[in-house]
Design an enzyme around this catalytic site. Structure first.
Site, PDB file in Angstrom:
ATOM      1  N   GLY A  12      45.101  55.569  37.168  1.00  0.00           N
ATOM      2  CA  GLY A  12      43.907  56.362  36.868  1.00  0.00           C
ATOM      3  C   GLY A  12      43.180  55.954  35.592  1.00  0.00           C
ATOM      4  CD  GLN A  15      38.539  48.079  32.733  1.00  0.00           C
ATOM      5  OE1 GLN A  15      37.328  48.271  32.840  1.00  0.00           O
ATOM      6  NE2 GLN A  15      39.237  48.484  31.693  1.00  0.00           N
ATOM      7  CB  ILE A  16      39.664  49.691  40.136  1.00  0.00           C
ATOM      8  CG1 ILE A  16      39.628  48.152  40.211  1.00  0.00           C
ATOM      9  CG2 ILE A  16      39.228  50.294  41.469  1.00  0.00           C
ATOM     10  CD1 ILE A  16      40.572  47.547  41.231  1.00  0.00           C
ATOM     11  CD  GLN A 112      52.733  54.346  43.153  1.00  0.00           C
ATOM     12  OE1 GLN A 112      51.869  54.002  43.956  1.00  0.00           O
ATOM     13  NE2 GLN A 112      52.552  54.270  41.843  1.00  0.00           N
ATOM     14  CB  VAL A 129      43.116  49.211  45.600  1.00  0.00           C
ATOM     15  CG1 VAL A 129      42.187  48.263  44.852  1.00  0.00           C
ATOM     16  CG2 VAL A 129      42.308  50.121  46.520  1.00  0.00           C
ATOM     17  N   GLY A 130      45.957  47.977  44.803  1.00  0.00           N
ATOM     18  CA  GLY A 130      46.712  47.155  43.844  1.00  0.00           C
ATOM     19  C   GLY A 130      47.371  45.969  44.533  1.00  0.00           C
ATOM     20  CG  ASN A 131      45.648  42.300  44.781  1.00  0.00           C
ATOM     21  OD1 ASN A 131      45.644  42.411  46.003  1.00  0.00           O
ATOM     22  ND2 ASN A 131      44.554  42.095  44.077  1.00  0.00           N
ATOM     23  CG  ASP A 159      38.460  40.463  50.727  1.00  0.00           C
ATOM     24  OD1 ASP A 159      38.343  39.856  49.657  1.00  0.00           O
ATOM     25  OD2 ASP A 159      39.426  41.213  50.984  1.00  0.00           O
ATOM     26  NE  ARG A 162      34.330  40.187  46.268  1.00  0.00           N
ATOM     27  CZ  ARG A 162      35.520  40.128  45.693  1.00  0.00           C
ATOM     28  NH1 ARG A 162      36.564  39.648  46.367  1.00  0.00           N
ATOM     29  NH2 ARG A 162      35.674  40.533  44.459  1.00  0.00           N
ATOM     30  CG  HIS A 187      42.759  41.588  48.977  1.00  0.00           C
ATOM     31  ND1 HIS A 187      41.411  41.331  48.974  1.00  0.00           N
ATOM     32  CD2 HIS A 187      43.093  41.814  47.695  1.00  0.00           C
ATOM     33  CE1 HIS A 187      40.955  41.405  47.728  1.00  0.00           C
ATOM     34  NE2 HIS A 187      41.962  41.685  46.933  1.00  0.00           N
TER      35      HIS A 187
HETATM   36  P1  NDP Z   1      42.295  47.224  37.694  1.00  0.00           P
HETATM   37  O1  NDP Z   1      41.955  48.664  37.798  1.00  0.00           O
HETATM   38  O2  NDP Z   1      41.228  46.254  37.349  1.00  0.00           O
HETATM   39  O3  NDP Z   1      42.994  46.712  39.037  1.00  0.00           O
HETATM   40  C1  NDP Z   1      44.051  47.451  39.637  1.00  0.00           C
HETATM   41  C2  NDP Z   1      44.645  46.671  40.780  1.00  0.00           C
HETATM   42  O4  NDP Z   1      43.682  46.472  41.783  1.00  0.00           O
HETATM   43  C3  NDP Z   1      45.172  45.290  40.409  1.00  0.00           C
HETATM   44  O5  NDP Z   1      46.432  45.109  41.067  1.00  0.00           O
HETATM   45  C4  NDP Z   1      44.140  44.385  40.992  1.00  0.00           C
HETATM   46  O6  NDP Z   1      44.691  43.137  41.389  1.00  0.00           O
HETATM   47  C5  NDP Z   1      43.780  45.143  42.232  1.00  0.00           C
HETATM   48  N1  NDP Z   1      42.602  44.676  42.957  1.00  0.00           N
HETATM   49  C6  NDP Z   1      42.513  44.628  44.304  1.00  0.00           C
HETATM   50  N2  NDP Z   1      41.353  44.162  44.698  1.00  0.00           N
HETATM   51  C7  NDP Z   1      40.674  43.869  43.597  1.00  0.00           C
HETATM   52  C8  NDP Z   1      39.395  43.334  43.374  1.00  0.00           C
HETATM   53  N3  NDP Z   1      38.635  42.969  44.356  1.00  0.00           N
HETATM   54  N4  NDP Z   1      38.978  43.182  42.122  1.00  0.00           N
HETATM   55  C9  NDP Z   1      39.786  43.529  41.104  1.00  0.00           C
HETATM   56  N5  NDP Z   1      41.015  44.031  41.260  1.00  0.00           N
HETATM   57  C10 NDP Z   1      41.463  44.209  42.489  1.00  0.00           C
HETATM   58  O7  NDP Z   1      43.502  47.006  36.689  1.00  0.00           O
HETATM   59  P2  NDP Z   1      43.771  47.606  35.259  1.00  0.00           P
HETATM   60  O8  NDP Z   1      44.851  46.742  34.686  1.00  0.00           O
HETATM   61  O9  NDP Z   1      42.514  47.903  34.508  1.00  0.00           O
HETATM   62  O10 NDP Z   1      44.391  49.029  35.588  1.00  0.00           O
HETATM   63  C11 NDP Z   1      45.604  49.206  36.235  1.00  0.00           C
HETATM   64  C12 NDP Z   1      46.156  50.523  35.772  1.00  0.00           C
HETATM   65  O11 NDP Z   1      47.266  50.810  36.584  1.00  0.00           O
HETATM   66  C13 NDP Z   1      46.647  50.503  34.317  1.00  0.00           C
HETATM   67  O12 NDP Z   1      46.076  51.603  33.664  1.00  0.00           O
HETATM   68  C14 NDP Z   1      48.165  50.675  34.452  1.00  0.00           C
HETATM   69  O13 NDP Z   1      48.691  51.444  33.426  1.00  0.00           O
HETATM   70  C15 NDP Z   1      48.237  51.377  35.768  1.00  0.00           C
HETATM   71  N6  NDP Z   1      49.471  51.345  36.520  1.00  0.00           N
HETATM   72  C16 NDP Z   1      49.817  52.535  37.085  1.00  0.00           C
HETATM   73  C17 NDP Z   1      50.934  52.661  37.822  1.00  0.00           C
HETATM   74  C18 NDP Z   1      51.232  53.999  38.356  1.00  0.00           C
HETATM   75  O14 NDP Z   1      50.307  54.812  38.497  1.00  0.00           O
HETATM   76  N7  NDP Z   1      52.456  54.272  38.676  1.00  0.00           N
HETATM   77  C19 NDP Z   1      51.824  51.528  38.074  1.00  0.00           C
HETATM   78  C20 NDP Z   1      51.368  50.297  37.485  1.00  0.00           C
HETATM   79  C21 NDP Z   1      50.209  50.223  36.749  1.00  0.00           C
HETATM   80  P3  NDP Z   1      44.676  41.821  40.455  1.00  0.00           P
HETATM   81  O15 NDP Z   1      45.614  42.147  39.311  1.00  0.00           O
HETATM   82  O16 NDP Z   1      45.198  40.775  41.375  1.00  0.00           O
HETATM   83  O17 NDP Z   1      43.253  41.636  40.032  1.00  0.00           O
END
Ligand code: NDP
Length: 324
Positions: A12, A15-16, A112, A129-131, A159, A162, A187
């Protein structure tokens, strides 16, 4: 006014989510008459940042937001959730191999999956969404035996979107003129954006673009778009990822006339192995999705579909021991 729905969002403070949460709160996902309860999950180290996000959401005074929960406990975040957007993931660190990344995320997504199984609404819709998104969704699903695997999906809608814009711009048309775009597979850079069934303003895409552009420009541009954005912006795509996550959930929940791409559990359609989460062309109606059947697949497409399937099977093999 309708009863509120509970929407869990992980990562939460990332960035996304900084785009996603505000757009959901504004009604972009489920409509302007659907109140929401936001249930936001973060890791303990990011709770201060998450509380800052909550302060900002509160400061917007969104009429649709009935309550906001901010927590580092997945059992709290997923309690009675109707929708779960799993955005948070472990990014690749220095010197980390792909296998290490898969394992680090597998640990997060198995926890989760269990928490969703034990706490979420029995009709929860999950978008990862997370990779690596497809395999993370598989792990979550395998750890949620009381939920249907069909409730677990991963995002290839960005994708897809895009690809729509690339083709619309090339042909001088609008994205709304493009029908039957398809993203097959993972993805990742092996995904296959397929124009063989696509039409632009009613005409086959292949009547309007050169084969050379398709194979050597369009496909790599869509596959590599994430890297191009990082290069240009100095940060990864966030607003467009959030927008596509909203598109995915809205169409799944509320339906859509057209064909969209969703990564879903393979049922063997188009000869793809079962047991992986593979992006297919789907139609969404009545809160459910169905794979578009009967498309003719030529040799070129077959090779591309197989390459991305092979990658997903390898990812699965790397985390097999965590599949519950
Ligand atoms: P982002 O919000 O930028 O990205 C989150 C995830 O989305 C990454 O795995 C990213 O992959 C993926 N992703 C999928 N599609 C896309 C796309 N098209 N463009 C960009 N990203 C994409 O990452 P942040 O690091 O800003 O934020 C992640 C947050 O998650 C942090 O605040 C962290 O603390 C938190 N977190 C929470 C957890 C939980 O709730 N239990 C567990 C782990 C982390 P890629 O890295 O390949 O770009």
């Amino acid at each position: 006014m309708k009863d509120p729905v509970r929407i869990a969002i992980t990562g939460g403070a990332g960035q996304i989510s900084y785009s996603l949460i505000f757009r959901i709160a504004a009604g972009d996902m489920l409509g302007p008459d659907q109140p929401v309860i936001l249930q936001l999950l973060e890791i303990p180290q990011a709770m201060d940042a998450l509380n800052g996000v909550v302060m900002e959401v509160n400061d917007c005074a969104f009429p649709l937001v009935q309550e906001i929960v901010a927590t580092d406990d997945p059992n709290v975040a997923f309690k009675d959730a109707d929708f779960a957007l799993l955005v948070g993931a472990r990014p690749r660190g220095p010197g980390m191999e792909r296998k290490d990344l898969l394992e680090a995320n597998a640990a997060i997504f198995s926890v989760q999956g269990k928490a969703l199984n034990d706490n979420a609404s029995r009709n929860v819709r999950v978008l990862v969404v997370g990779n690596p998104a497809n395999t993370n969704a598989l792990i979550a699903s395998c750890n949620a035996p009381d939920l249907s695997p069909r409730q677990f999906t991963a995002m290839t809608r960005l994708d897809h979107n895009r690809a729509l814009t690339q083709l619309a711009q090339k042909t001088g048309k609008r994205v709304t003129d493009v029908e039957q775009m398809i993203i097959w597979g993972n993805h990742s850079a092996t995904q296959y954006p397929d124009l063989a069934h696509t039409k632009v303003a009613g005409k086959p895409a292949f009547d309007l673009v050169e084969r050379d552009w398709y194979e050597n420009d369009f496909i790599p541009t869509v596959q590599q778009r994430g890297a191009a954005i990082i290069k240009a912006r100095g940060a990864s795509s966030a607003a467009s990822a959030a927008s596509s996550a909203i598109d995915h959930m809205r169409d799944w929940a509320l339906g859509t006339d057209g064909v969209v791409s969703m990564a879903i559990p393979s049922d063997g359609s188009y000869g793809i192995a079962e047991g992986i989460i593979y992006s297919y062309p789907v139609r969404c109606q009545n809160g459910d999705y169905e794979i578009v059947q009967g498309l003719e697949i030529d040799e070129f497409s077959r090779g591309k579909m197989k390459a991305t399937e092979d990658e997903l099977r390898e990812e699965r093999a790397a985390v097999e021991h965590l599949l519950g």
